[in-house]
Design a protein around this motif. Structure first.
Motif, PDB file in Angstrom:
ATOM      1  N   ARG A 164      62.197-101.861  80.820  1.00  0.00           N
ATOM      2  CA  ARG A 164      63.440-102.431  81.335  1.00  0.00           C
ATOM      3  C   ARG A 164      64.385-102.833  80.211  1.00  0.00           C
ATOM      4  NH1 ARG A 164      61.041-106.348  86.144  1.00  0.00           N
ATOM      5  NH2 ARG A 164      60.318-104.657  87.520  1.00  0.00           N
ATOM      6  N   LEU A 165      63.825-103.387  79.161  1.00  0.00           N
ATOM      7  CA  LEU A 165      64.675-103.790  78.046  1.00  0.00           C
ATOM      8  C   LEU A 165      65.303-102.577  77.374  1.00  0.00           C
ATOM      9  CD1 LEU A 165      65.846-105.911  76.192  1.00  0.00           C
ATOM     10  CD2 LEU A 165      63.730-105.841  74.849  1.00  0.00           C
ATOM     11  N   LEU A 166      64.518-101.529  77.129  1.00  0.00           N
ATOM     12  CA  LEU A 166      65.063-100.325  76.504  1.00  0.00           C
ATOM     13  C   LEU A 166      66.121 -99.680  77.392  1.00  0.00           C
ATOM     14  CD1 LEU A 166      61.870 -98.677  74.958  1.00  0.00           C
ATOM     15  CD2 LEU A 166      63.800 -99.647  73.716  1.00  0.00           C
ATOM     16  N   GLY A 167      65.871 -99.638  78.691  1.00  0.00           N
ATOM     17  CA  GLY A 167      66.848 -99.063  79.607  1.00  0.00           C
ATOM     18  C   GLY A 167      68.144 -99.863  79.646  1.00  0.00           C
ATOM     19  N   ALA A 168      68.020-101.191  79.712  1.00  0.00           N
ATOM     20  CA  ALA A 168      69.206-102.044  79.735  1.00  0.00           C
ATOM     21  C   ALA A 168      69.993-101.917  78.436  1.00  0.00           C
ATOM     22  CB  ALA A 168      68.792-103.495  79.969  1.00  0.00           C
TER      23      ALA A 168
ATOM     24  N   GLU B 253      86.932-105.779  63.429  1.00  0.00           N
ATOM     25  CA  GLU B 253      85.753-105.345  62.665  1.00  0.00           C
ATOM     26  C   GLU B 253      84.604-106.339  62.821  1.00  0.00           C
ATOM     27  OE1 GLU B 253      88.566-103.372  59.190  1.00  0.00           O
ATOM     28  OE2 GLU B 253      87.156-104.987  58.701  1.00  0.00           O
ATOM     29  N   ALA B 254      84.924-107.622  62.775  1.00  0.00           N
ATOM     30  CA  ALA B 254      83.886-108.649  62.897  1.00  0.00           C
ATOM     31  C   ALA B 254      83.228-108.590  64.275  1.00  0.00           C
ATOM     32  CB  ALA B 254      84.473-110.035  62.645  1.00  0.00           C
ATOM     33  N   VAL B 255      84.043-108.454  65.322  1.00  0.00           N
ATOM     34  CA  VAL B 255      83.483-108.360  66.676  1.00  0.00           C
ATOM     35  C   VAL B 255      82.631-107.100  66.805  1.00  0.00           C
ATOM     36  CG1 VAL B 255      84.035-108.133  69.122  1.00  0.00           C
ATOM     37  CG2 VAL B 255      85.364-109.695  67.691  1.00  0.00           C
ATOM     38  N   PHE B 256      83.136-105.984  66.289  1.00  0.00           N
ATOM     39  CA  PHE B 256      82.380-104.722  66.312  1.00  0.00           C
ATOM     40  C   PHE B 256      81.011-104.895  65.668  1.00  0.00           C
ATOM     41  CE2 PHE B 256      81.021-100.971  63.946  1.00  0.00           C
ATOM     42  CZ  PHE B 256      81.017 -99.984  64.921  1.00  0.00           C
ATOM     43  N   MET B 257      80.972-105.494  64.482  1.00  0.00           N
ATOM     44  CA  MET B 257      79.715-105.618  63.750  1.00  0.00           C
ATOM     45  C   MET B 257      78.763-106.600  64.428  1.00  0.00           C
ATOM     46  SD  MET B 257      79.859-103.497  61.279  1.00  0.00           S
ATOM     47  CE  MET B 257      78.546-104.056  60.189  1.00  0.00           C
ATOM     48  N   LEU B 258      79.268-107.739  64.853  1.00  0.00           N
ATOM     49  CA  LEU B 258      78.392-108.755  65.429  1.00  0.00           C
ATOM     50  C   LEU B 258      77.816-108.305  66.768  1.00  0.00           C
ATOM     51  CD1 LEU B 258      80.456-111.951  64.547  1.00  0.00           C
ATOM     52  CD2 LEU B 258      78.423-111.075  63.383  1.00  0.00           C
ATOM     53  N   VAL B 259      78.672-107.786  67.660  1.00  0.00           N
ATOM     54  CA  VAL B 259      78.183-107.291  68.954  1.00  0.00           C
ATOM     55  C   VAL B 259      77.269-106.092  68.740  1.00  0.00           C
ATOM     56  CG1 VAL B 259      78.853-106.268  71.157  1.00  0.00           C
ATOM     57  CG2 VAL B 259      80.179-108.171  70.210  1.00  0.00           C
ATOM     58  N   GLY B 260      77.683-105.186  67.834  1.00  0.00           N
ATOM     59  CA  GLY B 260      76.880-104.001  67.577  1.00  0.00           C
ATOM     60  C   GLY B 260      75.490-104.334  67.079  1.00  0.00           C
ATOM     61  N   PHE B 261      75.382-105.310  66.180  1.00  0.00           N
ATOM     62  CA  PHE B 261      74.070-105.653  65.640  1.00  0.00           C
ATOM     63  C   PHE B 261      73.197-106.400  66.651  1.00  0.00           C
ATOM     64  CE2 PHE B 261      75.219-104.330  61.398  1.00  0.00           C
ATOM     65  CZ  PHE B 261      73.994-104.006  60.841  1.00  0.00           C
ATOM     66  N   VAL B 262      73.802-107.137  67.549  1.00  0.00           N
ATOM     67  CA  VAL B 262      73.004-107.760  68.604  1.00  0.00           C
ATOM     68  C   VAL B 262      72.386-106.685  69.496  1.00  0.00           C
ATOM     69  CG1 VAL B 262      73.124-109.154  70.706  1.00  0.00           C
ATOM     70  CG2 VAL B 262      74.225-109.967  68.620  1.00  0.00           C
ATOM     71  N   LEU B 263      73.193-105.713  69.916  1.00  0.00           N
ATOM     72  CA  LEU B 263      72.669-104.616  70.731  1.00  0.00           C
ATOM     73  C   LEU B 263      71.628-103.815  69.960  1.00  0.00           C
ATOM     74  CD1 LEU B 263      75.898-103.257  72.487  1.00  0.00           C
ATOM     75  CD2 LEU B 263      74.045-104.600  73.501  1.00  0.00           C
ATOM     76  N   LEU B 264      71.917-103.555  68.682  1.00  0.00           N
ATOM     77  CA  LEU B 264      70.964-102.809  67.870  1.00  0.00           C
ATOM     78  C   LEU B 264      69.650-103.563  67.749  1.00  0.00           C
ATOM     79  CD1 LEU B 264      70.234-100.467  65.968  1.00  0.00           C
ATOM     80  CD2 LEU B 264      71.263-101.778  64.102  1.00  0.00           C
ATOM     81  N   GLY B 265      69.718-104.868  67.494  1.00  0.00           N
ATOM     82  CA  GLY B 265      68.497-105.644  67.336  1.00  0.00           C
ATOM     83  C   GLY B 265      67.646-105.672  68.588  1.00  0.00           C
ATOM     84  N   LEU B 266      68.284-105.853  69.736  1.00  0.00           N
ATOM     85  CA  LEU B 266      67.530-105.899  70.989  1.00  0.00           C
ATOM     86  C   LEU B 266      66.845-104.574  71.286  1.00  0.00           C
ATOM     87  CD1 LEU B 266      70.027-107.900  73.232  1.00  0.00           C
ATOM     88  CD2 LEU B 266      67.849-108.714  72.312  1.00  0.00           C
ATOM     89  N   SER B 267      67.527-103.468  71.000  1.00  0.00           N
ATOM     90  CA  SER B 267      66.944-102.152  71.296  1.00  0.00           C
ATOM     91  C   SER B 267      66.002-101.706  70.187  1.00  0.00           C
ATOM     92  CB  SER B 267      68.048-101.117  71.499  1.00  0.00           C
ATOM     93  OG  SER B 267      68.881-101.026  70.355  1.00  0.00           O
ATOM     94  N   PHE B 268      66.398-101.907  68.921  1.00  0.00           N
ATOM     95  CA  PHE B 268      65.581-101.478  67.791  1.00  0.00           C
ATOM     96  C   PHE B 268      64.258-102.233  67.747  1.00  0.00           C
ATOM     97  CE2 PHE B 268      64.659-101.388  63.124  1.00  0.00           C
ATOM     98  CZ  PHE B 268      64.525-100.013  63.004  1.00  0.00           C
ATOM     99  N   GLY B 269      64.278-103.479  68.201  1.00  0.00           N
ATOM    100  CA  GLY B 269      63.060-104.277  68.184  1.00  0.00           C
ATOM    101  C   GLY B 269      61.930-103.705  69.005  1.00  0.00           C
ATOM    102  N   GLN B 270      62.265-102.892  70.022  1.00  0.00           N
ATOM    103  CA  GLN B 270      61.228-102.339  70.896  1.00  0.00           C
ATOM    104  C   GLN B 270      61.179-100.806  70.870  1.00  0.00           C
ATOM    105  OE1 GLN B 270      59.013-104.375  72.472  1.00  0.00           O
ATOM    106  NE2 GLN B 270      60.104-105.944  71.288  1.00  0.00           N
ATOM    107  N   SER B 271      61.889-100.195  69.918  1.00  0.00           N
ATOM    108  CA  SER B 271      61.985 -98.735  69.922  1.00  0.00           C
ATOM    109  C   SER B 271      60.833 -98.047  69.213  1.00  0.00           C
ATOM    110  CB  SER B 271      63.300 -98.308  69.256  1.00  0.00           C
ATOM    111  OG  SER B 271      63.299 -98.667  67.888  1.00  0.00           O
ATOM    112  N   SER B 272      60.092 -98.771  68.402  1.00  0.00           N
ATOM    113  CA  SER B 272      59.047 -98.155  67.599  1.00  0.00           C
ATOM    114  C   SER B 272      57.799 -97.868  68.428  1.00  0.00           C
ATOM    115  CB  SER B 272      58.676 -99.065  66.431  1.00  0.00           C
ATOM    116  OG  SER B 272      57.638 -98.506  65.672  1.00  0.00           O
ATOM    117  N   GLY B 273      57.350 -96.629  68.367  1.00  0.00           N
ATOM    118  CA  GLY B 273      56.089 -96.256  69.006  1.00  0.00           C
ATOM    119  C   GLY B 273      56.052 -96.479  70.490  1.00  0.00           C
ATOM    120  N   ALA B 274      57.170 -96.203  71.173  1.00  0.00           N
ATOM    121  CA  ALA B 274      57.230 -96.463  72.608  1.00  0.00           C
ATOM    122  C   ALA B 274      56.187 -95.668  73.378  1.00  0.00           C
ATOM    123  CB  ALA B 274      58.627 -96.135  73.135  1.00  0.00           C
TER     124      ALA B 274
END
Length: 441
Positions: free
Chosen positions: A322-326, A349-370
């Motif tokens: 569910r987290l990866l899908g969301a 640029e600041a909004v792009f980077m901050l929002v982008g890294f939050v989304l990246l962190g949430l998805s990247f945190g669970q992307s390994s070895g799915a």
């Protein structure tokens, strides 16, 4: 071929001295080794990526305009991802014949040596096109070494993780990416800010490449400290962490490997869209200082680190699927307005980077070895390495050059198409294949 015992290199003997008595490896010990190892790899990765924007277009490709030089630089950047599966094939055989310790020692010295060698690289004005060839050679050396640096520690961490906390332990190896980016960005920001442009291009940029070799030596001992323990040896001998022949693994597990490579594509596409590409756009097309943006990148990466940690808690509550899908759906939505933010001045640029890294962190945190749990025990180690190689190749290897070409040819908003394509692939795999869905709950 039977599995050979771990060879006793000098580094292994030093590490083994720390484990003279039998004991069970605690998950915390494994986690420390994993984080140190991944941080060193990603530090090398980001040092090269930043130099691909700030240094190589002027040092190696001064005979073309800055945009074309950056495109050429990104083409060489992609070489590491192309040859990484070759490195996996070569070093899996080294692993089978001579042991995990020998493999890691060679791979990490090759990684650190290739990165440090770039620090001594003369420019085009000194040796002509030989500079281009040497840069490509050293970059491929990095890629081969990254393929060989797969140590199975993430798998060992998963094997030791409590069942109710798999999401938490899945995110631990991913912490190395933002930590490596923070160190690399701040190091470059320091030299860019204190040195005149001429001095930075002459010698200042070389220091981060020297640092990488020392970091890799520290990482080597941190990882050998785990792989020489009696418990690791038992896992190794029982095939839980033993390397299987690459072609045998592909024949037996090709479907899982292919699906595992495409399942995290949204994450891997996002990875370079908020790290390498925005730096190139800001540097080429805005008056902003690169040091200011590098500091912004480090701050955003710190926020991404917190998001990775949060992903572990969320995944254990709602499930990794569910987290990866969301996250894939959120990344698809982000692709629609992210380019406009990047083109919106310092605030955008600041909004792009901050929002982008939050989304990246949430998805990247669970992307390994799915999908690693779907691989048979015999093929899990080799199959996981190949899956990771292909995911990076298809999702991230060409992201900077694709985004830059789209942006300069059709306008900055078109760069979101690459990000959208990755999100679409992830959503398609999660939606169409019920077996995959069940595997990553």
């Amino acid at each position: 071929m039977t599995t050979q015992p771990l060879s006793a290199t000098e580094a292994e003997r030093d590490a083994l001295a720390l484990h003279t008595r039998e004991h069970r490896i605690a998950p915390g010990e494994i986690a420390i080794g994993v984080v140190i190892g991944r941080t060193s790899e990603f530090f090398d990765f980001f040092v090269y990526a930043i130099a691909s924007v700030l240094v190589f277009p002027k040092l190696i490709f001064p005979y073309v305009d800055p945009l074309t030089g950056t495109i050429y630089s990104f083409a060489i950047f992609a070489l590491a991802f192309i040859v990484r599966p070759v490195g996996t094939m070569i070093f899996m055989e080294v692993d089978r014949r001579y042991g995990r310790g020998t493999k890691l020692t060679i791979a990490l010295f090759l990684l650190g040596g290739s990165t440090a060698a770039i620090a001594f690289l003369p420019g085009y004005e000194t040796i002509g096109h030989a500079a281009v060839m040497l840069l490509a050679l050293f970059r491929m050396g990095q890629g081969v070494a990254l393929g060989g640096s797969w140590d199975g520690l993430a798998s060992l961490l998963a094997l030791n993780a409590p069942e109710r906390h798999r999401g938490w332990y899945a995110m631990v190896p991913q912490l190395g990416a933002p930590l490596g980016l923070i160190v690399a960005s701040l190091l470059f920001a320091f030299f860019v800010s204190i040195l005149p442009a001429e001095d930075f291009l002459d010698w200042g940029w070389r220091y981060p490449f020297f640092v990488s070799f020392a970091i890799n030596v520290v990482a080597l001992f941190a990882r050998l400290r785990i792989v020489v323990t009696p418990e690791y040896a038992r896992r190794y001998e029982s095939l839980s962490l033993a390397p299987a022949p690459v072609m045998e693994t592909v024949r037996a597990e090709w479907r899982t490997i292919a699906l595992g490579a495409f399942a995290p594509l949204a994450t891997f596409a996002m990875f370079h869209m908020v790290t390498v590409f925005p730096l190139s756009w800001v540097f080429l097309f805005t008056p902003d200082s690169p040091s200011r943006f590098l500091v912004l990148e480090a701050i955003a990466a710190a926020l991404g680190t917190a998001a990775i940690v949060a992903s572990g808690h969320i995944a254990d509550r709602v499930g990794r699927r569910r987290l990866l899908g969301a996250c894939a759906a959120a990344i698809a939505a982000f692709s629609g307005f992210a380019p406009q933010l990047l083109d919106g001045g310092p605030v955008g640029e600041a909004v792009f980077m901050l929002v982008g890294f939050v989304l990246l962190g949430l998805s990247f945190g669970q992307s390994s070895g799915a999908l690693s749990s779907r691989l048979s025990p015999r093929h899990r180690y080799t199959g996981s390495a190949l899956t990771s190689d292909l995911a990076w190749l298809f999702g991230a290897g060409f992201a900077p050059i694709a985004a830059l070409l789209l942006s300069t040819s059709f306008g900055l908003p078109s760069s979101g198409l690459y990000l959208l394509s990755g999100a679409a692939c992830t959503l398609a795999v999660l939606w169409l294949n019920r077996e995959v869905v069940g595997a990553i709950e």
